[in-house]
Design a protein around this motif. Structure first.
Motif, PDB file in Angstrom:
ATOM      1  N   LEU A  47     -21.950  -2.238   4.465  1.00  0.00           N
ATOM      2  CA  LEU A  47     -22.696  -1.168   5.126  1.00  0.00           C
ATOM      3  C   LEU A  47     -22.940  -0.006   4.171  1.00  0.00           C
ATOM      4  O   LEU A  47     -22.072   0.336   3.365  1.00  0.00           O
ATOM      5  CB  LEU A  47     -21.938  -0.669   6.359  1.00  0.00           C
ATOM      6  CG  LEU A  47     -21.850  -1.638   7.533  1.00  0.00           C
ATOM      7  CD1 LEU A  47     -20.923  -1.076   8.601  1.00  0.00           C
ATOM      8  CD2 LEU A  47     -23.227  -1.917   8.102  1.00  0.00           C
ATOM      9  N   ARG A  48     -24.116   0.601   4.294  1.00  0.00           N
ATOM     10  CA  ARG A  48     -24.396   1.793   3.472  1.00  0.00           C
ATOM     11  C   ARG A  48     -23.499   2.944   3.870  1.00  0.00           C
ATOM     12  O   ARG A  48     -23.181   3.800   3.047  1.00  0.00           O
ATOM     13  CB  ARG A  48     -25.860   2.208   3.633  1.00  0.00           C
ATOM     14  CG  ARG A  48     -26.798   1.400   2.775  1.00  0.00           C
ATOM     15  CD  ARG A  48     -28.196   1.862   2.936  1.00  0.00           C
ATOM     16  NE  ARG A  48     -28.683   1.208   4.157  1.00  0.00           N
ATOM     17  CZ  ARG A  48     -29.771   1.536   4.803  1.00  0.00           C
ATOM     18  NH1 ARG A  48     -30.520   2.522   4.389  1.00  0.00           N
ATOM     19  NH2 ARG A  48     -30.127   0.882   5.884  1.00  0.00           N
ATOM     20  N   ARG A  49     -23.114   2.979   5.127  1.00  0.00           N
ATOM     21  CA  ARG A  49     -22.228   4.029   5.626  1.00  0.00           C
ATOM     22  C   ARG A  49     -20.994   3.367   6.236  1.00  0.00           C
ATOM     23  O   ARG A  49     -20.894   3.188   7.448  1.00  0.00           O
ATOM     24  CB  ARG A  49     -22.945   4.867   6.686  1.00  0.00           C
ATOM     25  CG  ARG A  49     -24.264   5.527   6.280  1.00  0.00           C
ATOM     26  CD  ARG A  49     -24.095   6.715   5.354  1.00  0.00           C
ATOM     27  NE  ARG A  49     -23.162   7.701   5.808  1.00  0.00           N
ATOM     28  CZ  ARG A  49     -23.497   8.857   6.378  1.00  0.00           C
ATOM     29  NH1 ARG A  49     -24.756   9.161   6.562  1.00  0.00           N
ATOM     30  NH2 ARG A  49     -22.563   9.703   6.738  1.00  0.00           N
ATOM     31  N   GLU A  51     -18.166   4.377   6.835  1.00  0.00           N
ATOM     32  CA  GLU A  51     -17.436   5.216   7.793  1.00  0.00           C
ATOM     33  C   GLU A  51     -17.939   4.990   9.218  1.00  0.00           C
ATOM     34  O   GLU A  51     -17.215   5.223  10.183  1.00  0.00           O
ATOM     35  CB  GLU A  51     -17.505   6.697   7.409  1.00  0.00           C
ATOM     36  CG  GLU A  51     -18.883   7.309   7.439  1.00  0.00           C
ATOM     37  CD  GLU A  51     -19.673   7.145   6.151  1.00  0.00           C
ATOM     38  OE1 GLU A  51     -20.695   7.826   6.026  1.00  0.00           O
ATOM     39  OE2 GLU A  51     -19.277   6.346   5.282  1.00  0.00           O
ATOM     40  N   ALA A  52     -19.162   4.504   9.352  1.00  0.00           N
ATOM     41  CA  ALA A  52     -19.684   4.181  10.684  1.00  0.00           C
ATOM     42  C   ALA A  52     -18.868   3.048  11.309  1.00  0.00           C
ATOM     43  O   ALA A  52     -18.632   3.037  12.519  1.00  0.00           O
ATOM     44  CB  ALA A  52     -21.162   3.801  10.602  1.00  0.00           C
ATOM     45  N   TRP A  53     -18.451   2.097  10.475  1.00  0.00           N
ATOM     46  CA  TRP A  53     -17.622   1.005  10.981  1.00  0.00           C
ATOM     47  C   TRP A  53     -16.274   1.551  11.463  1.00  0.00           C
ATOM     48  O   TRP A  53     -15.779   1.174  12.521  1.00  0.00           O
ATOM     49  CB  TRP A  53     -17.425  -0.046   9.886  1.00  0.00           C
ATOM     50  CG  TRP A  53     -16.612  -1.207  10.338  1.00  0.00           C
ATOM     51  CD1 TRP A  53     -15.332  -1.504   9.975  1.00  0.00           C
ATOM     52  CD2 TRP A  53     -17.006  -2.223  11.272  1.00  0.00           C
ATOM     53  NE1 TRP A  53     -14.908  -2.638  10.621  1.00  0.00           N
ATOM     54  CE2 TRP A  53     -15.918  -3.102  11.425  1.00  0.00           C
ATOM     55  CE3 TRP A  53     -18.156  -2.469  11.987  1.00  0.00           C
ATOM     56  CZ2 TRP A  53     -15.959  -4.208  12.265  1.00  0.00           C
ATOM     57  CZ3 TRP A  53     -18.197  -3.572  12.820  1.00  0.00           C
ATOM     58  CH2 TRP A  53     -17.111  -4.424  12.948  1.00  0.00           C
TER      59      TRP A  53
END
Length: 182
Positions: A47-49, A51-53
């Motif tokens: 994932l590019r982000r 922290e979203a996970w």
């Protein structure tokens, strides 16, 4: 014909036992840690982000405090969950006009590992139906190929391909009959 319902799971645990001499407690600990890692590694790395996970985990644990416990049981269904996450992360790449071979291979291998360790491969049909419902025909067709190839790989790895496919397809129906009888 007796068919191991989880041939890959038992093969992997047997390999760890033979390689390390681990007892039952150590095998459970290894399963819990490694499966939680498998479940989270791909989203965190792809994932590019990422922290979203992690925030999605936080949200899940707030909404359902027992959810984390279910994901820390070290059961083979987590391999299926990881495969579903893999399909969810990469299905868009399979919708592109030019086939993303890496995504196709990764999806196929994820399904193969999931079907080999937790043979409820027929449930991937729900994900395929969801992709089809989005109108992404190309992705749905390619994902169907990935899922089909993954299931065939798992069947071949089981050593009893036809029996493996038959018994794992019959399994949910046999459970339903047993639940009604109980």
């Amino acid at each position: 014909v007796l068919v191991d319902p989880h041939p890959g799971w038992h093969a992997l645990l047997g390999f760890v036992h033979r390689a390390t001499g681990a007892d039952a407690h150590a095998l459970v600990l290894a399963a819990v840690v490694s499966l939680f890692f498998v479940l989270n590694a791909l989203p965190l790395l792809s994932l590019r982000r990422p922290e979203a996970w992690l925030m999605s985990w936080l949200g899940l644990c707030v909404l359902d405090p027992t959810a984390l416990l279910r994901f820390m049981l070290g059961r083979p269904f987590l391999v299926s969950v990881a495969a579903l996450i893999t399909l969810g992360l990469f299905w868009r790449r399979l919708a592109a006009p030019r086939l993303d071979r890496r995504a196709a291979v990764l999806c196929t291998l994820a399904v193969a590992l999931a079907a080999w360790t937790h043979p409820s491969w027929y449930l991937f049909g729900l994900f395929l139906a969801a992709v089809l419902a989005t109108g992404e025909w190309r992705a749905a067709i390619r994902l169907t190929g990935c899922v089909g190839a993954g299931v065939l790989i798992a069947a071949a790895l089981s050593g009893q391909p036809l029996d493996f496919l038959w018994e794992s397809a019959r399994h949910p129906f046999r459970l339903s009959i047993l639940e009604v009888a109980a």
